[in-house]
Each structure stands twice: as structure tokens, then as C-alpha cells.
Design an enzyme around this catalytic site. Structure first.
Site: not given
Length: 149
Positions: A55-57, A62
Site C-alpha cells: 500500500g506504500h505505494f 517506498v
């Protein structure tokens, strides 16, 4: 004067004997230098398989800055909780000051985590922490910690 060698080779098994963190929140892979209660150098190998990259990203993975700080804190906890008086205890955050993020940490990077205690009084202290990718600073902060049960 006797010279002490602080070079160590602690892997996941030995780290788990010192700090209570476990998957998916154990964020250091090895410790190569340690002066208990004073200084530590540890490594975190960042891979595409890290849970947080979902989810990041998804389009540009990252490592979250807060997890870089947590990696630094875990490295520092290894040095503090290796002291005889703190074995078997837990190190908690008391604060994070002067945090700066200078470089993105991406899959394939290896974080070098360097933490040096600036002050240790009773069961609380302050440490200077810097994370590097190769020889470039990725993040730095002043970590305030307290030792609990």
C-alpha cells in the site's frame, strides 16, 4: 590498556533473543558492531516482499519514513537491552526529535543503521540515530527511549 573488539555477527535468531519484535515488525536483519549501552551498527535488507509495499505505494514502492525510524529504534534497543541490567526488558519510545528524511528507501536497498547513545540515566535515554543507503544519509533522528518491564 586492554582493547575490546565490538565487532559482532548477530543474525535474526540472536536478535530475537534480545528484543521482543517478531514478523512482520522485526525490522533489522543483522548486527555487526555493538558496544552494549553505547553504540550499534545493524542492517536491514529491504526487499520487494515487504508487507508495507502493498500500500506504500503500489506504483512506486517506498519504505515509510516511520518504519526507517522504527528500524533505527530496534537497532538501538539491541544495544540497550544487551546490558545486564536491562536483559529481558522492553525499550519504548519516549519521543522522536529532529527527524529528517533525506533519501527514498526502495526495494533492493540495504539500510545501515547506526545508533549512538548520547545520554543514559536510570531507565531512560537519548540516542542519535542515522540510517544510510550506501554512504548517503536516508534518515536521521534523535530518539528518546524508556525501558519498561
Amino acid at each position: 590498556m586492554e582493547q575490546t573488539n565490538f565487532n559482532v555477527n548477530l543474525g535474526i535468531k540472536e536478535i530475537k533473543e534480545i528484543i521482543p519484535h517478531r514478523y512482520p515488525f522485526l525490522l533489522i536483519d543483522k548486527v555487526v558492531y555493538m558496544e552494549p549501552g553505547k553504540k550499534v551498527v545493524a542492517y536491514k535488507n529491504v526487499t520487494q516482499n515487504e508487507y508495507f509495499f502493498q500500500g506504500h505505494f503500489p506504483e512506486e514502492p517506498v519504505m515509510p519514513g516511520v518504519l526507517i525510524i522504527e528500524s533505527l529504534a530496534q537497532a538501538g534497543a539491541v544495544a540497550i537491552l544487551s546490558m545486564d541490567e536491562f536483559k529481558g526488558k522492553i525499550a519504548y519510545f519516549g519521543g522522536i526529535n529532529k527527524a529528517k528524511f533525506r533519501k527514498k528507501v526502495l526495494p533492493g536497498d540495504t539500510l545501515r543503521l547506526e545508533v549512538e547513545m548520547m545520554k543514559l540515566k536510570g531507565s531512560a535515554g537519548i540516542a542519535k540515530a542515522v540510517a544510510y543507503v550506501e554512504d548517503k544519509k536516508a534518515a536521521e533522528a534523535e530518539l528518546i527511549f524508556m525501558i519498561g518491564k
